[in-house]
Design a protein around this motif. Structure first.
Motif, PDB file in Angstrom:
ATOM      1  N   LEU A 176       0.845  -1.196   0.000  1.00 32.81           N
ATOM      2  CA  LEU A 176       0.000   0.000   0.000  1.00 32.81           C
ATOM      3  C   LEU A 176       0.875   1.239   0.000  1.00 32.81           C
ATOM      4  CD1 LEU A 176      -2.871   1.294   0.360  1.00 32.81           C
ATOM      5  CD2 LEU A 176      -2.409   1.252   2.832  1.00 32.81           C
ATOM      6  N   THR A 177       0.574   2.185  -0.898  1.00 27.08           N
ATOM      7  CA  THR A 177       1.284   3.464  -0.924  1.00 27.08           C
ATOM      8  C   THR A 177       0.258   4.591  -0.811  1.00 27.08           C
ATOM      9  OG1 THR A 177       1.201   3.577  -3.353  1.00 27.08           O
ATOM     10  CG2 THR A 177       3.147   2.572  -2.367  1.00 27.08           C
ATOM     11  N   THR A 178       0.695   5.723  -0.268  1.00 27.70           N
ATOM     12  CA  THR A 178      -0.169   6.894  -0.133  1.00 27.70           C
ATOM     13  C   THR A 178       0.573   8.122  -0.631  1.00 27.70           C
ATOM     14  OG1 THR A 178      -1.247   5.938   1.822  1.00 27.70           O
ATOM     15  CG2 THR A 178      -1.539   8.300   1.448  1.00 27.70           C
ATOM     16  N   GLU A 179      -0.064   8.859  -1.541  1.00 26.41           N
ATOM     17  CA  GLU A 179       0.523  10.087  -2.066  1.00 26.41           C
ATOM     18  C   GLU A 179      -0.573  11.140  -2.168  1.00 26.41           C
ATOM     19  OE1 GLU A 179       2.979  11.698  -5.969  1.00 26.41           O
ATOM     20  OE2 GLU A 179       3.012   9.569  -5.448  1.00 26.41           O
ATOM     21  N   ASP A 180      -0.327  12.295  -1.562  1.00 25.82           N
ATOM     22  CA  ASP A 180      -1.330  13.365  -1.510  1.00 25.82           C
ATOM     23  C   ASP A 180      -2.654  12.842  -0.947  1.00 25.82           C
ATOM     24  OD1 ASP A 180       0.495  15.134  -2.632  1.00 25.82           O
ATOM     25  OD2 ASP A 180      -0.134  14.657  -4.672  1.00 25.82           O
ATOM     26  N   LYS A 181      -2.566  12.021   0.095  1.00 26.20           N
ATOM     27  CA  LYS A 181      -3.704  11.433   0.795  1.00 26.20           C
ATOM     28  C   LYS A 181      -4.488  10.414  -0.041  1.00 26.20           C
ATOM     29  CE  LYS A 181      -4.391  15.445   3.808  1.00 26.20           C
ATOM     30  NZ  LYS A 181      -5.364  16.456   4.301  1.00 26.20           N
ATOM     31  N   GLN A 182      -3.972  10.081  -1.223  1.00 25.21           N
ATOM     32  CA  GLN A 182      -4.618   9.087  -2.083  1.00 25.21           C
ATOM     33  C   GLN A 182      -3.911   7.751  -1.931  1.00 25.21           C
ATOM     34  OE1 GLN A 182      -7.391   9.102  -4.516  1.00 25.21           O
ATOM     35  NE2 GLN A 182      -6.908   6.974  -4.042  1.00 25.21           N
ATOM     36  N   GLN A 183      -4.664   6.741  -1.543  1.00 27.88           N
ATOM     37  CA  GLN A 183      -4.091   5.410  -1.381  1.00 27.88           C
ATOM     38  C   GLN A 183      -4.118   4.628  -2.704  1.00 27.88           C
ATOM     39  OE1 GLN A 183      -6.346   3.421   1.660  1.00 27.88           O
ATOM     40  NE2 GLN A 183      -5.223   4.402   3.336  1.00 27.88           N
ATOM     41  N   THR A 184      -3.085   3.842  -2.910  1.00 30.02           N
ATOM     42  CA  THR A 184      -3.025   2.899  -4.037  1.00 30.02           C
ATOM     43  C   THR A 184      -2.493   1.576  -3.505  1.00 30.02           C
ATOM     44  OG1 THR A 184      -2.576   4.646  -5.647  1.00 30.02           O
ATOM     45  CG2 THR A 184      -2.032   2.394  -6.301  1.00 30.02           C
ATOM     46  N   ARG A 185      -3.193   0.508  -3.791  1.00 33.05           N
ATOM     47  CA  ARG A 185      -2.720  -0.809  -3.364  1.00 33.05           C
ATOM     48  C   ARG A 185      -2.305  -1.609  -4.596  1.00 33.05           C
ATOM     49  NH1 ARG A 185      -5.815  -1.710   0.705  1.00 33.05           N
ATOM     50  NH2 ARG A 185      -4.251  -1.744   2.344  1.00 33.05           N
ATOM     51  N   GLU A 186      -1.098  -2.158  -4.555  1.00 32.65           N
ATOM     52  CA  GLU A 186      -0.544  -2.867  -5.712  1.00 32.65           C
ATOM     53  C   GLU A 186      -0.116  -4.274  -5.337  1.00 32.65           C
ATOM     54  OE1 GLU A 186       2.045  -1.063  -8.913  1.00 32.65           O
ATOM     55  OE2 GLU A 186       3.569  -2.124  -7.743  1.00 32.65           O
ATOM     56  N   GLY A 187      -0.532  -5.232  -6.165  1.00 32.12           N
ATOM     57  CA  GLY A 187      -0.123  -6.615  -5.982  1.00 32.12           C
ATOM     58  C   GLY A 187       0.760  -7.063  -7.128  1.00 32.12           C
TER      59      GLY A 187
END
Length: 219
Positions: A158-169
């Motif tokens: 899980l990464t967060t940038e500018d309060k936006q989360q992105t989950r990558e598998g």
């Protein structure tokens, strides 16, 4: 509906995939045998050559990468990347015989999904095994995926940038001399939350099973 700009982390993924270095693909020969102290060279005859290097060729199960954009079932694509064109888009490679990648991505409502499938052809099973071990070392924190290829591994972050989360598998599967790499990620631009770990992990594994099946059927 308003247009929402993609986060920088997702925008960067739209650039072409960087081709992997060929170091993992090159064969290395074993050390030359050293004569023992008791060994004495036999005299050469006129019909003998000074040395006779081995010319045994190493057999490769897969000589080239299959077409990646046809490697994932339409039903799978519609489930994992709603709204995406199922034909996908192949990323340009410097050597399509050694590495081919296809991408699918779409924004449906506020939900964004991205899927990559890559086939990387090595010179031998041993080279593929070595590359596989290096990749899973670099992507620690995941676990084995039983019944997928010769061996397989999945990891979700899980990464967060500018309060936006992105989950990558990511899933790495070794099949003989080929490494199958699948990347699947998602974001919700309304809630700024990411899909669950379970959803992303299962999606990446599902796409990987399709890709491995397509690879085996390409022979």
């Amino acid at each position: 509906m308003r247009d929402f700009p993609l986060p920088l982390a997702l925008t960067a993924r739209l650039s072409p995939v960087v081709v992997l270095a060929a170091a993992g693909w090159a064969l290395t020969s074993g050390p030359a045998a050293t004569p023992t102290a008791e060994h004495k060279d036999a005299p050469q005859t006129g019909n003998q050559s000074a040395s006779a290097p081995s010319t045994t060729a190493q057999t490769k199960t897969y000589a080239a990468a299959p077409a990646p954009c046809g490697s994932v079932a339409v039903k799978t694509l519609q489930s994992l990347v709603p709204g995406a064109k199922t034909a996908g888009k192949e990323i340009q490679s410097t050597d399509a015989k050694l590495r081919r990648t296809c991408s699918w991505n779409a924004l449906k409502g506020y939900d964004y999904r991205w899927l990559d499938v890559s086939f990387e052809v090595m010179n031998s099973d041993e080279a593929a095994q070595s590359t596989y071990k290096q990749r899973i070392t670099d992507k620690s924190g995941g676990g084995a995926v039983p019944g997928l290829g010769d061996q397989a591994y999945s990891v979700v972050n899980l990464t967060t940038e500018d309060k936006q989360q992105t989950r990558e598998g990511m899933v790495f599967a070794q099949v003989s001399n080929v490494l199958v790499v699948v990347t699947y990620n998602g974001s919700d631009f309304e809630t700024k939350k990411a899909p669950s770990t379970d959803e992303i992990n299962k999606g990446a594994i599902e796409a990987s099973r399709d890709a491995v099946t397509a690879l085996k059927g390409s022979q």
